[in-house]
Design a protein around this motif. Structure first.
Motif, short mmCIF file in Angstrom:
data_model
loop_
_atom_site.label_atom_id
_atom_site.label_comp_id
_atom_site.label_asym_id
_atom_site.label_seq_id
_atom_site.Cartn_x
_atom_site.Cartn_y
_atom_site.Cartn_z
N SER B 57 12.89 12.04 0.52
CA SER B 57 11.51 12.36 0.15
C SER B 57 11.42 12.06 -1.33
CB SER B 57 11.19 13.82 0.43
OG SER B 57 11.57 14.63 -0.66
N SER B 58 10.23 12.16 -1.89
CA SER B 58 10.11 11.83 -3.31
C SER B 58 10.42 13.05 -4.18
CB SER B 58 8.71 11.30 -3.60
OG SER B 58 7.76 12.28 -3.23
N ASP B 59 10.69 14.19 -3.56
CA ASP B 59 10.88 15.41 -4.33
C ASP B 59 12.27 16.01 -4.18
OD1 ASP B 59 8.19 15.66 -5.37
OD2 ASP B 59 7.61 16.02 -3.28
N LEU B 60 12.79 16.48 -5.28
CA LEU B 60 14.05 17.24 -5.24
C LEU B 60 13.70 18.69 -4.92
CD1 LEU B 60 15.90 15.94 -8.44
CD2 LEU B 60 16.45 15.42 -6.07
N HIS B 61 14.59 19.36 -4.20
CA HIS B 61 14.39 20.79 -3.97
C HIS B 61 15.57 21.56 -4.55
CE1 HIS B 61 17.28 20.41 -0.73
NE2 HIS B 61 16.51 19.54 -0.08
N LEU B 62 15.52 22.88 -4.45
CA LEU B 62 16.55 23.71 -5.09
C LEU B 62 17.95 23.34 -4.62
CD1 LEU B 62 15.02 27.32 -5.21
CD2 LEU B 62 15.09 25.56 -7.00
N GLY B 63 18.07 22.89 -3.36
CA GLY B 63 19.39 22.51 -2.84
C GLY B 63 20.02 21.40 -3.66
N HIS B 64 19.20 20.45 -4.10
CA HIS B 64 19.73 19.36 -4.93
C HIS B 64 20.24 19.84 -6.27
CE1 HIS B 64 16.69 16.96 -2.43
NE2 HIS B 64 17.83 16.34 -2.18
N THR B 65 19.66 20.96 -6.76
CA THR B 65 19.99 21.37 -8.13
C THR B 65 21.40 21.95 -8.23
OG1 THR B 65 19.12 23.63 -7.95
CG2 THR B 65 17.55 21.89 -8.55
N VAL B 66 21.99 22.32 -7.08
CA VAL B 66 23.34 22.90 -7.14
C VAL B 66 24.33 21.87 -7.68
CG1 VAL B 66 25.16 24.06 -5.83
CG2 VAL B 66 22.74 24.50 -5.27
N PRO B 67 24.46 20.68 -7.05
CA PRO B 67 25.36 19.68 -7.65
C PRO B 67 24.85 19.15 -8.98
CG PRO B 67 24.20 18.76 -5.74
CD PRO B 67 23.93 20.23 -5.74
N LEU B 68 23.52 19.13 -9.18
CA LEU B 68 23.00 18.64 -10.46
C LEU B 68 23.47 19.51 -11.62
CD1 LEU B 68 19.30 17.60 -9.63
CD2 LEU B 68 21.22 16.09 -10.19
N ARG B 69 23.49 20.83 -11.39
CA ARG B 69 23.95 21.73 -12.45
C ARG B 69 25.43 21.51 -12.72
NH1 ARG B 69 20.64 25.95 -13.66
NH2 ARG B 69 22.32 27.44 -13.97
N LYS B 70 26.21 21.18 -11.68
CA LYS B 70 27.64 20.90 -11.89
C LYS B 70 27.79 19.60 -12.67
CE LYS B 70 30.49 23.07 -10.82
NZ LYS B 70 31.37 24.01 -11.59
N LEU B 71 26.98 18.59 -12.35
CA LEU B 71 27.02 17.33 -13.11
C LEU B 71 26.69 17.58 -14.58
CD1 LEU B 71 25.26 14.75 -10.72
CD2 LEU B 71 27.71 14.97 -11.17
N ARG B 72 25.71 18.45 -14.79
CA ARG B 72 25.32 18.79 -16.16
C ARG B 72 26.51 19.37 -16.94
NH1 ARG B 72 20.66 18.69 -19.80
NH2 ARG B 72 21.63 19.66 -21.61
N GLN B 73 27.32 20.21 -16.25
CA GLN B 73 28.50 20.77 -16.91
C GLN B 73 29.47 19.66 -17.31
OE1 GLN B 73 29.97 23.52 -13.97
NE2 GLN B 73 28.44 25.09 -14.47
N PHE B 74 29.68 18.70 -16.42
CA PHE B 74 30.55 17.57 -16.76
C PHE B 74 30.00 16.85 -17.99
CE2 PHE B 74 32.33 17.92 -12.42
CZ PHE B 74 33.65 17.55 -12.62
N GLN B 75 28.67 16.66 -18.02
CA GLN B 75 28.06 15.99 -19.18
C GLN B 75 28.30 16.75 -20.46
OE1 GLN B 75 23.89 15.60 -17.97
NE2 GLN B 75 24.16 13.38 -17.78
N GLU B 76 28.14 18.06 -20.38
CA GLU B 76 28.29 18.87 -21.59
C GLU B 76 29.73 18.88 -22.08
OE1 GLU B 76 26.41 22.53 -20.48
OE2 GLU B 76 24.39 21.72 -20.85
N LEU B 77 30.67 18.60 -21.17
CA LEU B 77 32.08 18.52 -21.57
C LEU B 77 32.44 17.11 -22.05
CD1 LEU B 77 33.63 20.66 -18.70
CD2 LEU B 77 33.40 21.31 -21.10
N GLY B 78 31.47 16.18 -22.02
CA GLY B 78 31.69 14.85 -22.58
C GLY B 78 31.99 13.76 -21.56
N HIS B 79 31.89 14.08 -20.28
CA HIS B 79 32.23 13.07 -19.26
C HIS B 79 31.02 12.25 -18.84
CE1 HIS B 79 36.18 14.81 -19.20
NE2 HIS B 79 35.68 16.02 -19.00
N THR B 80 31.29 11.14 -18.17
CA THR B 80 30.23 10.21 -17.76
C THR B 80 29.74 10.58 -16.36
OG1 THR B 80 31.27 8.44 -19.02
CG2 THR B 80 29.68 7.79 -17.33
N VAL B 81 28.45 10.82 -16.27
CA VAL B 81 27.87 11.25 -15.00
C VAL B 81 27.00 10.14 -14.40
CG1 VAL B 81 26.05 12.72 -14.04
CG2 VAL B 81 28.00 13.74 -15.28
N ILE B 82 27.27 9.84 -13.14
CA ILE B 82 26.47 8.83 -12.44
C ILE B 82 25.63 9.54 -11.39
CG2 ILE B 82 26.53 6.73 -11.06
CD1 ILE B 82 29.57 6.62 -12.30
#
Lengths: 412, 412
Positions: B57-82
């Motif tokens: 669908s064209s919209d993200l829902h709360l379920g998507h945000t669970v891995p997104l928040r984990k990716l954000r942590q990787f970013q904040e630690l300096g890693h490359t997120v795809i």
């Protein structure tokens, strides 16, 4: 406009030997074939008929000749025959005919094998009228999206219900995912060849029907499928196949074919007679009845079968020679096509036997000599290690057991 | 050379919330992740981490945000997120998250949806540091030979052992062959992205492990996989998914999100708190304990949860407003974000209710009026068929039941 024989005449020839697992399929296919023949006669358009052959070796064997002879009948009735070489399908291997996964083959190997295949197919097919095609031309071009669209018309359960897969599944043996792709490929072949009829062995029914499913899904008229009984191999039970090693190659020496046929288990006489010979059903039924009543010795029946089969692929004359050779061989004389070994210097007998391939090793040669199983020019050899064979400008006959012969020829 | 935080600090952040079905997998993955982090610190090379999202669908829902928040942590630690958009996988649909086959999607639809997806993902991810890629780039290029090579590393039995497939198989429901392709595709994504780590929901473990299998088969070092619990939907049991209709979209109006969260079944409080909020584990444990002991009303806990979630995606101020609106709505006043309907001429009330989407049909409107469940400016409407709403230059509030409101505004 080409003239085709009357419908009933064509039906009688083409339906001969057809075998289906159930009567309903037979009734449906018979009706569809009749309709196509009628349309072909009305429009003057020959039917397009194909059979696929995977070039897993460079040689055709008798099993291949069963569909080839049916294709030949289509040709003689004026239809277009496509001898499709599975240069792409051969790279996966058809899991239909066996109970385990086959090793994958490269396109180059497949193309190499295809050359010998085509040449040998022309012993049965009319060279002037046969279309030869290769399925890597379209299967190699198909992308992932195309594969998905093909796969989306089949369920996993349909595959698991097939005999070969359900047996392996029940035994807990691995079924590799790509083995399911074979039927998709055959179905796509039918689409790309735009066929009226596909023929194959009874074990191919699922793959042939996959072609009907995919053609219908594309809005095409589904092909008629005709299946034929499977020729057993020299073991008398399993399907004839090079990979099983129970095959009789149509390019093998007349003496080899003759011997292999004579050594077939007696119960295979009918299967071979019906599928490989040019004999009429009445002749075959008569011989089988005579065998059952004891009037005809199985050995004599199989000699007649052997002569007929050699004659089909090598002609009458060589078939006669093979029959004579077999008798001589039985009496201890070397057959005319026994292998030769050219000797240019003195050689220890053990080495000679091993180097010529007559035995697998010098150890085996020594053991056979000790057992009295080796003869040189008709005399049993007793002292293996010390005996030397000297070049003498002539020919010596070396014999191991009853059937293995070597002509040792001096090159001086 | 970039400086990365100490290994233990990174491990503590990255392993938080990780969940595996068995301890052995956890032990192995933890050890592999630690090794990669050590190597990354030594070489100064950021790890490459990815998660795939199918744009169904064209919209993200709360379920998507669970891995997104984990990716954000990787970013904040300096890693490359795809942030990998499944423009190709989306065309098949992942059978992992459901018990029936999904309709196939076109690449165009997938690309359309991908736009909204990416924009919304930037509410969680760091826009400056996120690599966005699309898997049709390589999966669309893969030919049949390539698909066969991928498939040849998996058995049919491995697929049938997965929960979702084994359930459907046991129930005799069709499993379409192309559904097995999804894991192959995800595995090929991992190869093409040359990843160090892939993350996903616990129901994705099989697909993530397929990446390890294929990378090993290619002589690559297999990626580390980390899986996280699944967020349930508004029904409280099934995975949150747009296609199930139990989703809470991150782009929905604050009042809508607030109401959906407050109406969640009580037992989902912990799942939502741990996976979606910024609250610490201690805070969450404390609230759950208070609910268990009766000190904290579930309704009050869920209001706090709703405010926190709205605040994450729409900010503190709009979260406050949503909370106030909810109270007003409860008391029968229209919330500030109730939908408007612009009226330019006289309209029968039944037609107005149906045309505005307040009810599904005029029949439903009539029934609700008869039951006394419809109010106009606070007064119960008794005579549905005859009542007309006249444009008056002002605003009328139409209310159905307790929660459905419509502001009827005259355009004159």
């Amino acid at each position: 406009m080409p003239e085709f024989p009357p419908v009933d005449e064509q039906m009688a020839i083409l339906m001969r030997g057809v075998e289906f697992g159930d009567d309903q399929t037979r009734t449906n296919m018979e009706a569809e074939l009749r309709l196509r023949i009628e349309e072909s006669r009305e429009s003057g358009r020959p039917m397009r008929v194909y059979c696929g052959f995977d070039p897993t070796s460079s040689d055709l064997h008798l099993g291949h000749t069963v569909p080839l002879r049916k294709l030949r009948q289509f040709q003689e009735l004026g239809h277009t025959v496509i001898f499709l070489i599975g240069t792409f399908t051969g790279t996966i291997g058809d899991p239909s005919d066996k109970e385990s996964a086959r090793t994958q083959q490269s396109l180059e190997e497949a193309m190499d094998n295809a050359r010998g295949f085509t040449q040998q197919a022309h012993r049965v097919l009319d060279r002037e009228k046969t279309v030869i095609d290769y399925n890597h031309r379209w299967l190699g071009e198909l992308d992932f999206g195309g594969v998905i669209r093909l796969a989306s018309h089949f369920t996993v359960q349909q595959f698991l219900a097939r005999d070969n897969f359900s047996n392996r599944h029940a035994k807990g043996e691995p079924i590799w995912l790509h083995e399911f792709f074979y039927a998709l490929m055959q179905g796509y072949d039918a689409i790309m060849l735009d066929t009226d009829v596909q023929i194959g062995g009874t074990d191919q029914l699922f793959n042939l029907m996959a072609g009907r499913t995919l053609m219908s899904a594309r809005g095409m008229r589904p092909q008629v499928v005709l299946t034929f009984p499977i020729l057993v191999g020299t073991d008398g039970h399993m399907r004839m196949s090079k990979s099983t090693g129970n095959h009789i190659g149509i390019d093998e020496a007349p003496g080899v074919i003759f011997t292999k046929v004579v050594n077939l288990p007696d119960h295979t006489f009918q299967n071979f007679s019906e599928l490989v010979t040019r004999w009429s059903q009445e002749e075959i039924d008569g011989m089988v009845a005579q065998m059952d009543s004891g009037e005809l010795e199985p050995q004599a029946a199989k000699r007649a079968l052997a002569k007929e089969i050699v004659s089909i692929f090598h002609g009458e004359k060589r078939a006669e020679q093979a029959a004579v050779d077999a008798v001589r061989m039985h009496e201890g004389a070397a057959p005319s096509d026994a292998p030769q070994f050219r000797l240019s210097e003195e050689m220890n007998l053990l080495e000679l036997m091993s180097a010529s391939g007559l035995v697998r090793s010098k150890g085996e040669a020594r053991r056979l000599i000790q057992q009295g199983g080796v003869r040189l020019n008709g005399e049993a050899v007793s002292d293996g290690v010390l005996t030397l064979v000297e070049p003498n400008g002539g020919e010596s006959i070396l014999q191991v057991g009853k059937k293995r012969f070597l002509r040792v020829v001096s090159t001086e």
